[in-house]
Design a protein around this motif. Sequence first.
Motif, PDB file in Angstrom:
ATOM      1  N   GLY A  33       0.845  -1.188   0.000  1.00  0.00           N
ATOM      2  CA  GLY A  33       0.000   0.000   0.000  1.00  0.00           C
ATOM      3  C   GLY A  33       0.877   1.232   0.000  1.00  0.00           C
ATOM      4  O   GLY A  33       2.082   1.160   0.185  1.00  0.00           O
ATOM      5  N   GLY A  34       0.271   2.344  -0.188  1.00  0.00           N
ATOM      6  CA  GLY A  34       1.029   3.586  -0.178  1.00  0.00           C
ATOM      7  C   GLY A  34       0.349   4.616   0.683  1.00  0.00           C
ATOM      8  O   GLY A  34      -0.874   4.691   0.734  1.00  0.00           O
ATOM      9  N   ALA A  35       1.144   5.394   1.356  1.00  0.00           N
ATOM     10  CA  ALA A  35       0.613   6.448   2.215  1.00  0.00           C
ATOM     11  C   ALA A  35       0.506   7.757   1.454  1.00  0.00           C
ATOM     12  O   ALA A  35       0.047   8.746   1.990  1.00  0.00           O
ATOM     13  N   GLY A  36       0.932   7.766   0.208  1.00  0.00           N
ATOM     14  CA  GLY A  36       0.849   8.968  -0.609  1.00  0.00           C
ATOM     15  C   GLY A  36       2.197   9.313  -1.216  1.00  0.00           C
ATOM     16  O   GLY A  36       3.225   8.733  -0.861  1.00  0.00           O
ATOM     17  N   ILE A  37       2.189  10.275  -2.115  1.00  0.00           N
ATOM     18  CA  ILE A  37       3.406  10.686  -2.810  1.00  0.00           C
ATOM     19  C   ILE A  37       4.431  11.185  -1.801  1.00  0.00           C
ATOM     20  O   ILE A  37       4.123  11.995  -0.925  1.00  0.00           O
ATOM     21  N   GLY A  38       5.642  10.675  -1.941  1.00  0.00           N
ATOM     22  CA  GLY A  38       6.728  11.099  -1.062  1.00  0.00           C
ATOM     23  C   GLY A  38       6.763  10.381   0.271  1.00  0.00           C
ATOM     24  O   GLY A  38       7.627  10.647   1.092  1.00  0.00           O
ATOM     25  N   LYS A  39       5.818   9.488   0.496  1.00  0.00           N
ATOM     26  CA  LYS A  39       5.789   8.744   1.753  1.00  0.00           C
ATOM     27  C   LYS A  39       6.084   7.279   1.466  1.00  0.00           C
ATOM     28  O   LYS A  39       5.831   6.790   0.368  1.00  0.00           O
ATOM     29  N   PRO A  40       6.630   6.578   2.443  1.00  0.00           N
ATOM     30  CA  PRO A  40       7.013   5.181   2.189  1.00  0.00           C
ATOM     31  C   PRO A  40       5.807   4.271   1.992  1.00  0.00           C
ATOM     32  O   PRO A  40       4.708   4.555   2.465  1.00  0.00           O
ATOM     33  N   ASN A  41       6.040   3.174   1.263  1.00  0.00           N
ATOM     34  CA  ASN A  41       5.006   2.159   1.092  1.00  0.00           C
ATOM     35  C   ASN A  41       4.748   1.457   2.418  1.00  0.00           C
ATOM     36  O   ASN A  41       5.585   1.455   3.311  1.00  0.00           O
ATOM     37  N   THR A  42       3.583   0.855   2.509  1.00  0.00           N
ATOM     38  CA  THR A  42       3.265   0.005   3.653  1.00  0.00           C
ATOM     39  C   THR A  42       3.138  -1.419   3.135  1.00  0.00           C
ATOM     40  O   THR A  42       2.812  -1.649   1.971  1.00  0.00           O
ATOM     41  N   TYR A  43       3.430  -2.369   3.985  1.00  0.00           N
ATOM     42  CA  TYR A  43       3.386  -3.781   3.602  1.00  0.00           C
ATOM     43  C   TYR A  43       2.573  -4.529   4.643  1.00  0.00           C
ATOM     44  O   TYR A  43       2.879  -4.482   5.827  1.00  0.00           O
ATOM     45  N   THR A  44       1.531  -5.212   4.186  1.00  0.00           N
ATOM     46  CA  THR A  44       0.690  -6.003   5.071  1.00  0.00           C
ATOM     47  C   THR A  44       0.815  -7.455   4.649  1.00  0.00           C
ATOM     48  O   THR A  44       0.598  -7.786   3.489  1.00  0.00           O
ATOM     49  N   THR A  45       1.192  -8.305   5.602  1.00  0.00           N
ATOM     50  CA  THR A  45       1.316  -9.726   5.270  1.00  0.00           C
ATOM     51  C   THR A  45      -0.035 -10.410   5.462  1.00  0.00           C
ATOM     52  O   THR A  45      -0.940  -9.873   6.083  1.00  0.00           O
ATOM     53  N   ARG A  46      -0.149 -11.595   4.938  1.00  0.00           N
ATOM     54  CA  ARG A  46      -1.338 -12.424   5.116  1.00  0.00           C
ATOM     55  C   ARG A  46      -1.157 -13.369   6.317  1.00  0.00           C
ATOM     56  O   ARG A  46      -1.923 -14.296   6.501  1.00  0.00           O
ATOM     57  N   GLU A  47      -0.131 -13.110   7.135  1.00  0.00           N
ATOM     58  CA  GLU A  47       0.186 -13.997   8.252  1.00  0.00           C
ATOM     59  C   GLU A  47      -0.975 -14.137   9.230  1.00  0.00           C
ATOM     60  O   GLU A  47      -1.278 -15.248   9.672  1.00  0.00           O
ATOM     61  N   ASP A  48      -1.651 -13.048   9.557  1.00  0.00           N
ATOM     62  CA  ASP A  48      -2.787 -13.130  10.489  1.00  0.00           C
ATOM     63  C   ASP A  48      -3.929 -13.955   9.908  1.00  0.00           C
ATOM     64  O   ASP A  48      -4.565 -14.728  10.607  1.00  0.00           O
ATOM     65  N   GLN A  49      -4.192 -13.797   8.617  1.00  0.00           N
ATOM     66  CA  GLN A  49      -5.283 -14.536   7.969  1.00  0.00           C
ATOM     67  C   GLN A  49      -4.956 -16.017   7.818  1.00  0.00           C
ATOM     68  O   GLN A  49      -5.816 -16.871   7.984  1.00  0.00           O
ATOM     69  N   MET A  50      -3.710 -16.312   7.479  1.00  0.00           N
ATOM     70  CA  MET A  50      -3.312 -17.678   7.179  1.00  0.00           C
ATOM     71  C   MET A  50      -2.830 -18.440   8.413  1.00  0.00           C
ATOM     72  O   MET A  50      -2.821 -19.664   8.408  1.00  0.00           O
TER      73      MET A  50
END
Length: 77
Positions: A33-50
């Motif tokens: 995911g992205g927090a917007g221009i100039g901001k770092p990406n976010t990463y969400t794993t599927r670990e909680d779901q799986m």
Amino acid sequence: AQWISERTSLSVTARHVQELVKVLAQANLIEIGGAGIGKPNTYTTREDQMGSELFWTQVDALLLVWKHPARKALAVQ
């Protein structure tokens, strides 16, 4: 890279991270995911779901068959 190395016992360096993230996203193991221009990406794993065990088993399996030419460099000697 260090966190991935600790979790997978592979010799992952910063130069591997971009390709690994791309492959993990294509395998639907993480979501970028992205927090917007100039901001770092976010990463969400599927670990909680799986569940932790299944998630990391899938990550391990993915890394074993990963077709990137540099994958051999990740193997711990």
